[in-house]
Design an enzyme around this catalytic site. Structure first.
Site, PDB file in Angstrom:
ATOM      1  N   ASP A  28       0.905  -0.735   0.205  1.00  0.00           N
ATOM      2  CA  ASP A  28       0.084   0.581  -0.219  1.00  0.00           C
ATOM      3  C   ASP A  28       0.976   1.141   0.365  1.00  0.00           C
ATOM      4  O   ASP A  28       1.668   1.254   0.515  1.00  0.00           O
ATOM      5  CB  ASP A  28      -0.714  -0.232   1.255  1.00  0.00           C
ATOM      6  CG  ASP A  28      -1.807   1.037   1.526  1.00  0.00           C
ATOM      7  OD1 ASP A  28      -1.824   2.562   1.040  1.00  0.00           O
ATOM      8  OD2 ASP A  28      -3.339   0.997   1.213  1.00  0.00           O
ATOM      9  N   ASN A  84     -12.869  -3.046   3.028  1.00  0.00           N
ATOM     10  CA  ASN A  84     -13.742  -2.208   2.975  1.00  0.00           C
ATOM     11  C   ASN A  84     -14.826  -2.400   2.306  1.00  0.00           C
ATOM     12  O   ASN A  84     -14.124  -2.588   0.704  1.00  0.00           O
ATOM     13  CB  ASN A  84     -12.938  -0.752   3.048  1.00  0.00           C
ATOM     14  CG  ASN A  84     -12.191  -0.369   4.476  1.00  0.00           C
ATOM     15  OD1 ASN A  84     -12.679  -0.385   5.236  1.00  0.00           O
ATOM     16  ND2 ASN A  84     -10.989   0.144   4.127  1.00  0.00           N
ATOM     17  N   GLN A  91     -14.714   2.167   1.756  1.00  0.00           N
ATOM     18  CA  GLN A  91     -13.910   1.375  -0.280  1.00  0.00           C
ATOM     19  C   GLN A  91     -14.318   2.115  -1.007  1.00  0.00           C
ATOM     20  O   GLN A  91     -15.099   3.234  -1.015  1.00  0.00           O
ATOM     21  CB  GLN A  91     -14.385   0.177  -0.581  1.00  0.00           C
ATOM     22  CG  GLN A  91     -14.016  -0.355  -1.749  1.00  0.00           C
ATOM     23  CD  GLN A  91     -14.761  -1.333  -2.247  1.00  0.00           C
ATOM     24  OE1 GLN A  91     -15.572  -1.555  -2.334  1.00  0.00           O
ATOM     25  NE2 GLN A  91     -13.922  -2.299  -3.409  1.00  0.00           N
ATOM     26  N   GLU A  92     -12.441   3.164  -1.239  1.00  0.00           N
ATOM     27  CA  GLU A  92     -12.579   4.213  -2.020  1.00  0.00           C
ATOM     28  C   GLU A  92     -12.006   3.424  -3.525  1.00  0.00           C
ATOM     29  O   GLU A  92     -11.168   4.242  -4.515  1.00  0.00           O
ATOM     30  CB  GLU A  92     -10.580   4.761  -1.630  1.00  0.00           C
ATOM     31  CG  GLU A  92     -11.677   6.107  -0.627  1.00  0.00           C
ATOM     32  CD  GLU A  92     -10.212   7.052   0.038  1.00  0.00           C
ATOM     33  OE1 GLU A  92      -9.436   7.028  -0.546  1.00  0.00           O
ATOM     34  OE2 GLU A  92     -11.390   7.539   0.884  1.00  0.00           O
ATOM     35  N   HIS A  97      -9.961  -5.608  -2.246  1.00  0.00           N
ATOM     36  CA  HIS A  97      -8.663  -6.030  -2.466  1.00  0.00           C
ATOM     37  C   HIS A  97      -8.810  -6.325  -0.584  1.00  0.00           C
ATOM     38  O   HIS A  97      -9.204  -5.041   0.065  1.00  0.00           O
ATOM     39  CB  HIS A  97      -7.844  -4.084  -2.331  1.00  0.00           C
ATOM     40  CG  HIS A  97      -8.211  -3.380  -2.171  1.00  0.00           C
ATOM     41  ND1 HIS A  97      -9.223  -2.687  -2.758  1.00  0.00           N
ATOM     42  CD2 HIS A  97      -7.894  -2.277  -0.667  1.00  0.00           C
ATOM     43  CE1 HIS A  97     -10.130  -1.388  -2.118  1.00  0.00           C
ATOM     44  NE2 HIS A  97      -8.969  -1.319  -1.372  1.00  0.00           N
ATOM     45  N   PHE A  98      -7.965  -6.847   0.417  1.00  0.00           N
ATOM     46  CA  PHE A  98      -7.306  -7.062   1.449  1.00  0.00           C
ATOM     47  C   PHE A  98      -6.446  -6.544   2.031  1.00  0.00           C
ATOM     48  O   PHE A  98      -5.790  -6.429   1.465  1.00  0.00           O
ATOM     49  CB  PHE A  98      -7.451  -8.208   1.627  1.00  0.00           C
ATOM     50  CG  PHE A  98      -8.896  -9.476   1.657  1.00  0.00           C
ATOM     51  CD1 PHE A  98      -9.037 -10.015   0.229  1.00  0.00           C
ATOM     52  CD2 PHE A  98      -8.879  -9.689   2.678  1.00  0.00           C
ATOM     53  CE1 PHE A  98     -10.285 -10.517   0.846  1.00  0.00           C
ATOM     54  CE2 PHE A  98     -11.402 -10.206   2.586  1.00  0.00           C
ATOM     55  CZ  PHE A  98     -11.114 -11.179   1.924  1.00  0.00           C
TER      56      PHE A  98
HETATM   57  P1  AMP Z   1      -9.572   1.181   0.774  1.00  0.00           P
HETATM   58  O1  AMP Z   1     -10.036   2.406   1.396  1.00  0.00           O
HETATM   59  O2  AMP Z   1      -9.842   0.656   1.470  1.00  0.00           O
HETATM   60  O3  AMP Z   1     -10.270   1.408  -1.249  1.00  0.00           O
HETATM   61  O4  AMP Z   1      -8.120   1.327   0.314  1.00  0.00           O
HETATM   62  C1  AMP Z   1      -7.251   1.917  -0.657  1.00  0.00           C
HETATM   63  C2  AMP Z   1      -5.751   1.869  -0.675  1.00  0.00           C
HETATM   64  O5  AMP Z   1      -4.921   1.241  -1.641  1.00  0.00           O
HETATM   65  C3  AMP Z   1      -5.289   2.558   0.201  1.00  0.00           C
HETATM   66  O6  AMP Z   1      -5.166   2.267   1.517  1.00  0.00           O
HETATM   67  C4  AMP Z   1      -4.047   3.739  -0.471  1.00  0.00           C
HETATM   68  O7  AMP Z   1      -3.481   3.851   0.328  1.00  0.00           O
HETATM   69  C5  AMP Z   1      -4.502   2.001  -1.298  1.00  0.00           C
HETATM   70  N1  AMP Z   1      -4.029   2.933  -2.997  1.00  0.00           N
HETATM   71  C6  AMP Z   1      -4.017   4.098  -3.459  1.00  0.00           C
HETATM   72  N2  AMP Z   1      -3.184   4.284  -4.952  1.00  0.00           N
HETATM   73  C7  AMP Z   1      -2.731   3.180  -4.840  1.00  0.00           C
HETATM   74  C8  AMP Z   1      -1.434   2.429  -5.532  1.00  0.00           C
HETATM   75  N3  AMP Z   1      -1.318   3.156  -6.993  1.00  0.00           N
HETATM   76  N4  AMP Z   1      -0.739   1.478  -5.269  1.00  0.00           N
HETATM   77  C9  AMP Z   1      -0.514   0.848  -3.983  1.00  0.00           C
HETATM   78  N5  AMP Z   1      -1.831   1.664  -3.329  1.00  0.00           N
HETATM   79  C10 AMP Z   1      -2.339   2.120  -3.439  1.00  0.00           C
END
Ligand code: AMP
Ligand code: ZN
Length: 131
Positions: A28, A84, A91-92, A97-98
């Site tokens: 991450d 998430n 979830q963004e 993803h875990f």
């Molecule tokens: P979520 O909020 O569960 O969707 O988590 C998305 C995660 O993806 C966050 O912790 C971000 O830091 C991570 N993330 C976003 N873009 C990248 C990227 N290019 N490489 C690695 N991790 C990423």
């Protein structure tokens, strides 16, 4: 193509730890603690309901593998596994993803608050869940 599909395709850079036919594990980019890992299916799925059982099995076995690395190679005593599921849950990135989040004793990260059930509430919920 979503950002994680672009990572799988090497269209954007990432720190890949492990990959096989079905899954990818990578760092991450904004870790809670260094070594925070994400494990994803290579075939795009939005959430845990969307993913096939076969791919979900591969992903969770990947989580187990990465958890061992966090303990054995990075010497963390513990980790949280978090997924998430959909936007209201935080979830963004809309590609399943875990998170495997390394943890230290007394690292100051607090879990969310929780509460007691009101009288009869658990029974009501159970009825709905079993319906
Ligand atoms: P979520 O909020 O569960 O969707 O988590 C998305 C995660 O993806 C966050 O912790 C971000 O830091 C991570 N993330 C976003 N873009 C990248 C990227 N290019 N490489 C690695 N991790 C990423
Ligand atoms: Zn994707």
């Amino acid at each position: 193509m979503c950002i994680f599909c672009q990572i799988i395709a090497d269209e954007i850079p990432s720190y890949k730890i492990y990959e096989d036919e079905k899954i990818l594990a990578f760092l991450d980019i904004k870790p809670v603690h260094p070594g925070h890992i994400l494990v994803i299916p290579k075939k795009h799925a939005q959430n845990i309901e969307d993913v096939s059982e076969e791919d979900l099995t591969a992903v969770i076995l990947g989580v187990k593998k990465m958890g061992k690395l966090i303990k054995n190679n990075l010497n963390y005593p513990s980790y949280n596994v978090i997924e998430n599921n959909d936007s209201a849950a935080g979830q963004e990135i809309p590609h399943l993803h875990f998170h495997i989040i390394p943890r230290l004793e007394n690292d100051g990260l607090n879990h969310w608050s929780h509460r007691e059930y009101n009288p009869g509430e658990a029974e009501e919920i159970l009825k709905k869940l079993k319906n």
